[in-house]
Design an enzyme around this catalytic site. Structure first.
Site, short mmCIF file in Angstrom:
data_model
loop_
_atom_site.label_atom_id
_atom_site.label_comp_id
_atom_site.label_asym_id
_atom_site.label_seq_id
_atom_site.Cartn_x
_atom_site.Cartn_y
_atom_site.Cartn_z
N GLY A 156 0.83 -1.19 0.00
CA GLY A 156 0.00 0.00 0.00
C GLY A 156 0.86 1.24 0.00
N GLN A 192 3.17 10.00 1.29
CA GLN A 192 4.48 9.35 1.43
C GLN A 192 5.42 9.72 0.29
OE1 GLN A 192 2.50 5.31 2.25
NE2 GLN A 192 4.40 5.13 3.38
N CYS A 195 6.00 -0.24 7.47
CA CYS A 195 5.65 0.96 6.71
C CYS A 195 6.86 1.37 5.90
CB CYS A 195 5.26 2.09 7.66
SG CYS A 195 4.79 3.62 6.82
N LEU A 196 6.62 1.71 4.63
CA LEU A 196 7.73 2.12 3.76
C LEU A 196 8.37 3.42 4.27
CD1 LEU A 196 6.11 1.25 0.32
CD2 LEU A 196 7.89 -0.02 1.54
N HIS A 237 -4.34 1.57 7.83
CA HIS A 237 -2.96 2.06 7.91
C HIS A 237 -2.76 3.23 6.93
CE1 HIS A 237 1.60 1.27 7.91
NE2 HIS A 237 1.44 2.00 6.82
N GLU A 238 -3.26 3.06 5.70
CA GLU A 238 -3.10 4.12 4.69
C GLU A 238 -3.92 5.35 5.07
OE1 GLU A 238 -0.74 3.58 2.93
OE2 GLU A 238 -0.66 1.40 2.95
N HIS A 265 -2.20 7.59 7.35
CA HIS A 265 -1.24 8.48 6.69
C HIS A 265 -1.91 9.79 6.26
CE1 HIS A 265 2.51 6.23 6.38
NE2 HIS A 265 1.90 5.16 5.89
O1 GNR Z 1 4.00 -2.62 2.61
C1 GNR Z 1 3.33 -2.45 3.63
N1 GNR Z 1 2.98 -3.52 4.38
C2 GNR Z 1 2.07 -3.47 5.41
C3 GNR Z 1 1.97 -4.57 6.26
C4 GNR Z 1 1.07 -4.59 7.29
C5 GNR Z 1 0.24 -3.51 7.49
C6 GNR Z 1 0.32 -2.40 6.67
C7 GNR Z 1 1.23 -2.38 5.63
S1 GNR Z 1 1.30 -1.02 4.58
C8 GNR Z 1 2.97 -1.08 4.06
C9 GNR Z 1 3.24 -0.03 3.00
C10 GNR Z 1 3.06 1.35 3.58
O2 GNR Z 1 3.85 1.89 4.30
N2 GNR Z 1 1.94 1.95 3.33
O3 GNR Z 1 1.70 3.17 3.85
NI NI Z 2 2.77 3.21 5.72
#
Ligand code: GNR
Ligand code: NI
Length: 174
Positions: free
Chosen positions: A46, A51, A94-95, A136-137, A140
């Site tokens: 995601g 980001q 998270c990236l 999660h997104e 952000h």
């Molecule tokens: O790549 C991602 N893996 C992930 C694993 C578990 C819960 C959420 C994520 S999102 C993350 C990519 C990212 O940072 N998205 O904002």
């Molecule tokens: Ni993230």
């Protein structure tokens, strides 16, 4: 299409509140294409526009596993219409928080309303990894990272590591 640079914490740009999109046009689709390419290259499942430094309410997600055909999804101006009382715990990464993983508890299921790649309004019920990833997104978009859900002790430990990583990067840029 182009791969864009992913901003890593701590960075004030990750705390910006993302603004709703006025309309889904070719310019926005070009951003979504770049985001998808950036996410695949990372690799991640995601990515939120903030980001890559664009504080707009735009999210891309692809949960296809290795060997499965790509299954890109686009969420513009997403709104949670409903969230379950029961929760699920996933180990999240998270990236923007490289190489760190921790368990986070969130509602297990949710219903989201959003605009798709064509600008059509849609509503969808999410569960499992999609529910977790979408929440999660959407965090952000509010300037929130998964580390903000952890205890103060864990969060400050991770922040310390992130600052150390940045200092090392400055000495020898990639
Ligand atoms: O790549 C991602 N893996 C992930 C694993 C578990 C819960 C959420 C994520 S999102 C993350 C990519 C990212 O940072 N998205 O904002
Ligand atoms: Ni993230």
């Amino acid at each position: 299409m182009a791969i864009r640079e992913i901003i890593t914490a701590p960075d004030p740009r990750l705390k910006e509140i993302s603004k709703p999109v006025d309309r889904v046009d070719d310019g926005l689709r070009a951003l979504m294409d770049d985001m998808l390419e950036t996410m695949y290259a990372a690799p991640g499942i995601g990515l939120a526009a903030v980001q890559v430094g664009v504080p707009k309410q735009v999210i891309v997600i692809d949960l296809a596993r290795d060997g499965e055909p790509p299954a890109p999804r686009y969420f513009v101006n997403p709104e949670i219409r409903w969230a379950s009382d029961d929760t699920a715990i996933y180990e999240e990464g998270c990236l923007s928080v490289p190489d760190m993983y921790e368990e986070v508890e969130r509602p297990a299921r949710c219903r989201v309303r959003y605009l798709d790649y064509q600008g059509e309004i849609r509503e969808e019920d999410c569960d499992d990894l999609l529910a977790t990833c979408l929440q999660h997104e959407m965090d952000h978009l509010k300037g929130v990272l998964f580390i903000d859900h952890l205890s103060r002790v864990k969060r400050s430990m991770m922040l310390k590591k992130l600052i150390k990583q940045k200092k090392l990067q400055e000495k020898e840029p990639a």
